[in-house]
Design an enzyme around this catalytic site. Structure first.
Site, PDB file in Angstrom:
ATOM      1  N   GLU A  63       0.834  -1.213   0.000  1.00 36.13           N
ATOM      2  CA  GLU A  63       0.000   0.000   0.000  1.00 36.13           C
ATOM      3  C   GLU A  63       0.868   1.261   0.000  1.00 36.13           C
ATOM      4  O   GLU A  63       0.647   2.200   0.787  1.00 36.13           O
ATOM      5  CB  GLU A  63      -0.955   0.008   1.202  1.00 36.13           C
ATOM      6  N   GLN A 108      -6.147   3.993  -5.788  1.00 37.13           N
ATOM      7  CA  GLN A 108      -6.796   3.688  -4.513  1.00 37.13           C
ATOM      8  C   GLN A 108      -6.227   4.531  -3.369  1.00 37.13           C
ATOM      9  O   GLN A 108      -6.346   4.158  -2.203  1.00 37.13           O
ATOM     10  CB  GLN A 108      -6.663   2.198  -4.187  1.00 37.13           C
TER      11      GLN A 108
END
Length: 712
Positions: free
Chosen positions: A215, A245
């Site tokens: 991430e 995202q």
């Protein structure tokens, strides 16, 4: 490795050095990280102790550890795997003394911080403005996330900033004196050690020769610096993320960390994972169509071999209540297992109507990242007042509100009241009726008790025949409950006030439907509260915000409230980046769906006690592509036509936006071109406006007008 697709295999076997893996939603990023670790150990002969893997949540770390254990011989695994904060704690426990502080420190949680800050605010010098302790903590945290400190010499822009600066110093002095750190310190102090102590930095660089980061798009400044310091020298950083995202800028995440990866690491290898294993083609086509409108992205387009499934549905409701009924009926009609269904929304306040609808049919549900509407503290308090009006024997209700808001009936007085009630075998309210003449209690407590009894009696009379909505409004006014919330130290007081407004709306709706007074209303609510007794393990529909849904997936997803002002949240956007993050949030919500996705919007919606009619459809509906949406209204209302892009003039010719060119934006006003990137239809222009704001704009889409060419 034979089970990996070509893109995944290319990522897993990428050579040493900096590597960026752009992993689209559902493309198997966690698997790639685990396989990368296995490849380093099994194929490259790397000692597991030299591998460091960092992620963001304990849930993600636990999942990765489980997969690692399944994939590798557990006895051979000694790689360090955990969150950034847990790594910071690991390092500080070993190295804190280089900062002149004790290694055996205490970590203050939010309650500890607030308690400390309340004392510091109370002790502020008289020449400084009193500020909210929570606001002060938020101000400090924002600076620390960016690894900055306040400029003590600069002239403060606002008077309260003087107080914040004083509290910054006092707060950290108190932490040191207590041998304590806060949550942000786990990162900030780690950066300070790695930055200012080369011998420590080099030790950890030698130890962790391969750094894997999950991430990466969610990294803030401190996390970015930790990664950079650890990778200096060997340069073996394996960053996995998806710029599409990136939805946590409000928590300090900086999307530029992933967008600028190739600039930070010029030798970087970039691999795109675009094969989606989660969603149907129809879902991906809609999601891709939305997110491609963002300018600040590295670019990828998800694909799938899964052609099965229905088209993405769209329902235009007349009201928010109609929207909730439709979702409920659609779930029942299609016989979806509740555990396979998620209802996503932009704000927690949207959950109430869905709760009411699900409860009306007895469908189990669970709320993630929020509290059930009727279980919120402020609603429980108001209901306690209403309960004592309807039933003066309800001691539990009186105990809850006897000193809420504070009225001078303290713990000692309450204990005496309880003792009297026990001896006399009567209710607390009856004791309070007789307490005025009891001179053994402080005069303030006796006076406050008498006033509360009078308030309850007056409201009880009104409750006998009047409407519920006005009764609750008067209750809030007479008790000063709204002022009590607004003057509290809690940072979310605005949300709590909005929740109260929603409750008043539901009471008025009860009246409009022919409600028969207070007691029937409370009885209805007592039946609804039975949901709390259901088995938590029972299959249930999931209600959550779009933010909470990140990292999860469901067979069937309903994304509700697709209206301007809700999603995207806010009507006007001061920065293009704000709108782009809202678009990414919509993309994240859409890509949670495996088999079915339904979008909905309402033409009229009650928001914070006011009805808003003719609400504009979210621009994201138009961007999704009307030809891809299946209208689900009974009359098969046509899906909305895609709105043309906003344009005030024809796009300037190629090469017109030179550095220094003066331009005018229809919304932001005059500005100057700082630089450009890309070409043709993808030409982007960075403009600094006279207001001081900067924005990256897509040249052929933005309402830009060239005022004059490059100056001298």
């Amino acid at each position: 490795m034979i089970s990996l697709n070509p893109e995944q295999q290319a990522a897993v076997t990428a050579p040493d050095g900096p590597n960026l893996v752009l992993a689209g939603a559902g493309s198997g990023k966690t698997r790639v990280i685990i396989e990368r670790m296995a490849w380093l150990v099994e194929e490259q002969g790397i000692d597991p102790r030299f591998i460091l893997a960092l992620t963001f949540t304990n849930k993600a770390a636990a999942e990765m550890k489980e997969r690692r254990q399944q994939r590798l011989d557990v006895d051979r695994v000694a790689s360090w795997l955990g969150t950034f904060h847990s790594f910071g704690l690991f390092l500080l426990r070993r190295e804190m003394e280089v900062l002149g502080r004790k290694r055996h420190f205490t970590i203050f949680d939010g309650a500890d911080q607030l308690s400390l800050m309340k004392r510091l605010v109370k002790d502020l010098p008289s020449n400084l403005e009193k500020v909210s302790p929570r606001d002060a903590l938020n101000w400090i945290s924002r600076l620390k996330q960016d690894v900055e400190g306040p400029d003590m010499d600069a002239e403060p822009e606002e008077e309260e900033e003087k107080s914040y600066r004083h509290l910054w110093t006092a707060y950290h002095a108190a932490l040191e004196a207590a041998a304590a750190v806060d949550f942000d310190d786990l990162l900030v102090l780690t950066v300070k050690i790695l930055r200012d102590h080369p011998e420590v930095r080099e030790k950890y660089q030698r130890r962790y020769r391969h750094v894997l980061i999950d991430e990466y798009q969610d990294t803030n400044r401190a996390q970015y610096l930790i990664a950079r310091f650890l990778c200096e020298g060997h340069g073996n950083i394996f960053a996995v993320g998806d710029e599409d995202q990136s939805i946590y800028s409000w928590r300090g995440a900086d999307i530029n960390n992933i967008l600028d990866f190739s600039e930070d690491f010029p030798e970087a290898t970039v691999v795109r994972l675009e094969q989606n294993y989660r969603s149907t083609r129809a879902i991906l086509d809609v999601a891709n169509n939305v997110v491609k409108n963002n300018v600040n992205r590295l670019g990828k387009k998800l694909r799938t071999d899964n052609d099965t499934g229905n088209r993405v549905g769209f329902y235009r409701a007349e009201t928010g209540e109609d929207e909730a009924r439709f979702v409920l009926q659609h779930i029942i009609k299609n016989d979806y297992p509740p555990a396979d269904v998620a209802i996503l929304y932009r704000t927690n306040n949207q959950a109430k109507l869905m709760e009411d609808a699900l409860l009306s049919k007895g469908l189990h549900y669970t709320i993630v990242g929020g509290i059930k509407f009727y279980s919120r503290k402020e609603i429980k308090d108001v209901l306690a007042y209403l309960r004592i009006l309807a039933n003066p024997d309800d001691d539990e209700a009186l105990r809850r509100i006897i000193n809420v808001p504070a009225r001078g009936i303290g713990a000692t007085t309450q204990q005496r009241l309880e003792e009297y009630a026990t001896v006399r075998k009567c209710t607390l309210l009856q004791v309070m009726r007789d307490i005025e003449l009891d001179e053994t209690l402080p005069g303030r407590a006796r006076k406050a008790s008498a006033e509360l009894v009078q308030l309850i009696d007056d409201l009880a009379i009104e409750s006998k025949g009047g409407d519920l909505g006005p009764l609750v409004e008067k209750l809030l006014d007479e008790t000063g409950y709204r002022d009590f919330i607004q003057q509290s130290d809690e940072k979310d007081y605005r949300t709590r006030l909005e929740t109260l407004d929603e409750f008043v709306v539901s009471c008025s709706a009860h009246d409009a439907k022919g409600g028969k007074g207070l007691l029937p209303f409370l009885q209805d609510l007592s039946l609804l509260s039975d949901v709390d007794g259901w088995d938590n393990q029972a299959p249930a529909v999931t209600l959550m915000t779009c933010h909470s849904a990140k990292g999860l997936e469901f067979d069937y997803v309903y994304l509700i409230g697709l209206e301007e002002g809700l999603l995207p949240f806010g009507v006007d956007f001061d920065e293009e980046a704000d709108l782009e993050e809202e678009r990414r949030l919509c993309y994240v919500a859409m890509t949670r769906a495996r088999k079915g996705l339904v979008l909905s919007a309402a033409e009229s919606r009650m928001i914070y006690g006011r009805t808003h009619n003719n609400r504009r459809l979210s621009r994201f509906i138009g961007e999704a592509g009307t030809d891809r949406l299946d209208p689900l209204n009974e009359k098969k209302r046509a899906a909305p036509r895609k709105a043309p892009p906003s344009r005030t003039s024809e796009p300037a010719p190629e090469g017109a936006y030179k550095v220094g060119t003066r331009v005018r934006h229809a919304k932001f006003g005059p500005g100057t071109v700082m630089y450009t990137a890309g070409s043709g239809a993808k030409l982007k222009v960075r403009v600094r406006f006279s207001t001081g704001r900067t924005a990256m704009l897509l040249a052929n889409m933005a309402p830009l007008e060239i005022v004059e060419g490059k100056g001298r």
